[in-house]
Design a protein around this motif. Structure first.
Motif, short mmCIF file in Angstrom:
data_model
loop_
_atom_site.label_atom_id
_atom_site.label_comp_id
_atom_site.label_asym_id
_atom_site.label_seq_id
_atom_site.Cartn_x
_atom_site.Cartn_y
_atom_site.Cartn_z
N LEU A 51 0.83 -1.20 0.00
CA LEU A 51 0.00 0.00 0.00
C LEU A 51 0.87 1.26 0.00
CD1 LEU A 51 -2.82 -1.16 2.44
CD2 LEU A 51 -3.08 -0.61 0.00
N ALA A 52 1.97 1.23 0.73
CA ALA A 52 2.90 2.38 0.72
C ALA A 52 3.45 2.58 -0.68
CB ALA A 52 4.03 2.15 1.72
N GLN A 53 3.84 1.49 -1.29
CA GLN A 53 4.38 1.58 -2.65
C GLN A 53 3.33 2.12 -3.62
OE1 GLN A 53 6.05 -2.07 -4.10
NE2 GLN A 53 6.87 -1.12 -5.93
N GLN A 54 2.10 1.70 -3.47
CA GLN A 54 1.01 2.18 -4.33
C GLN A 54 0.82 3.69 -4.17
OE1 GLN A 54 -3.09 1.38 -3.07
NE2 GLN A 54 -3.44 0.51 -5.10
N GLN A 55 0.84 4.16 -2.94
CA GLN A 55 0.67 5.60 -2.68
C GLN A 55 1.84 6.39 -3.28
OE1 GLN A 55 -2.14 7.13 -0.82
NE2 GLN A 55 -2.83 5.16 -1.58
N LEU A 56 3.04 5.84 -3.20
CA LEU A 56 4.20 6.51 -3.79
C LEU A 56 4.11 6.54 -5.30
CD1 LEU A 56 7.06 5.12 -1.54
CD2 LEU A 56 6.19 7.47 -1.59
N GLU A 57 3.60 5.49 -5.90
CA GLU A 57 3.44 5.47 -7.35
C GLU A 57 2.47 6.56 -7.81
OE1 GLU A 57 5.03 3.76 -9.80
OE2 GLU A 57 6.35 3.14 -8.17
N ILE A 58 1.42 6.76 -7.05
CA ILE A 58 0.45 7.82 -7.39
C ILE A 58 1.12 9.18 -7.24
CG2 ILE A 58 -1.72 8.93 -6.73
CD1 ILE A 58 -2.68 6.08 -5.86
N ALA A 59 1.84 9.36 -6.13
CA ALA A 59 2.55 10.64 -5.92
C ALA A 59 3.56 10.88 -7.04
CB ALA A 59 3.25 10.63 -4.56
N ARG A 60 4.26 9.83 -7.44
CA ARG A 60 5.23 9.98 -8.54
C ARG A 60 4.52 10.36 -9.83
NH1 ARG A 60 9.05 4.88 -8.86
NH2 ARG A 60 9.58 5.87 -10.84
N ALA A 61 3.38 9.76 -10.08
CA ALA A 61 2.64 10.09 -11.30
C ALA A 61 2.22 11.56 -11.29
CB ALA A 61 1.41 9.20 -11.44
N LEU A 62 1.92 12.08 -10.12
CA LEU A 62 1.50 13.48 -10.01
C LEU A 62 2.68 14.45 -10.10
CD1 LEU A 62 -1.15 13.16 -7.17
CD2 LEU A 62 -1.59 13.60 -9.60
N THR A 63 3.88 13.98 -9.78
CA THR A 63 5.03 14.88 -9.74
C THR A 63 6.07 14.60 -10.81
OG1 THR A 63 6.25 13.47 -8.19
CG2 THR A 63 4.86 15.20 -7.24
N ASP A 64 5.93 13.52 -11.53
CA ASP A 64 6.99 13.06 -12.45
C ASP A 64 7.55 14.15 -13.35
OD1 ASP A 64 8.27 10.69 -12.36
OD2 ASP A 64 7.12 9.74 -13.95
N ASP A 65 6.73 14.96 -13.95
CA ASP A 65 7.22 15.98 -14.86
C ASP A 65 7.63 17.26 -14.15
OD1 ASP A 65 6.83 14.31 -17.04
OD2 ASP A 65 4.77 14.97 -17.31
#
Length: 117
Positions: A51-65
């Motif tokens: 679940l932590a990894q999933q939340q980080l993936e979402i945060a990364r998707a929001l900040t990637d660019d």
């Protein structure tokens, strides 16, 4: 209630879940799940890590660019990945930051120090 169940009950109340959350709130959720993976009940540790990894993936998707525009969230993501012994994932964030046009070198150095500490 056992101690681990009490810890889980208290920490799970900190999880936020609504549409349109900014990246930093997903990172906060990831930090809470990482805490649960470390301190919660043994049988739930893997679930909380996922679940932590999933939340980080979402945060990364929001900040990637916009890694350099989201410096604080980016640093926190790297710290959580490191905490969960997922340095390869943290390195992906740094590599992405390096590819951005004119990245702030001092910011990249700060991110790399987090992993190396």
């Amino acid at each position: 209630d056992s101690t681990c169940e009490k810890i889980e009950s208290v920490l799970l109340k900190k999880i936020r879940n609504w549409d349109d959350m900014p990246a930093n709130m997903y990172v906060e959720n990831a930090e809470t799940y990482a805490n649960l993976a470390e301190r919660g009940c043994e049988q739930n540790k893997q679930k909380y890590k996922e679940l932590a990894q999933q939340q980080l993936e979402i945060a990364r998707a929001l900040t990637d660019d916009n890694v350099s525009e989201n410096e604080e969230a980016t640093k926190e993501m790297i710290q959580v990945y490191k905490r969960m012994q997922m340095k390869q994932e943290a390195q992906k964030i740094i590599d992405k930051a390096k590819k951005i046009a004119d990245p702030a070198i001092d910011f990249i150095i700060q991110l790399e120090k987090i992993i190396e500490e």
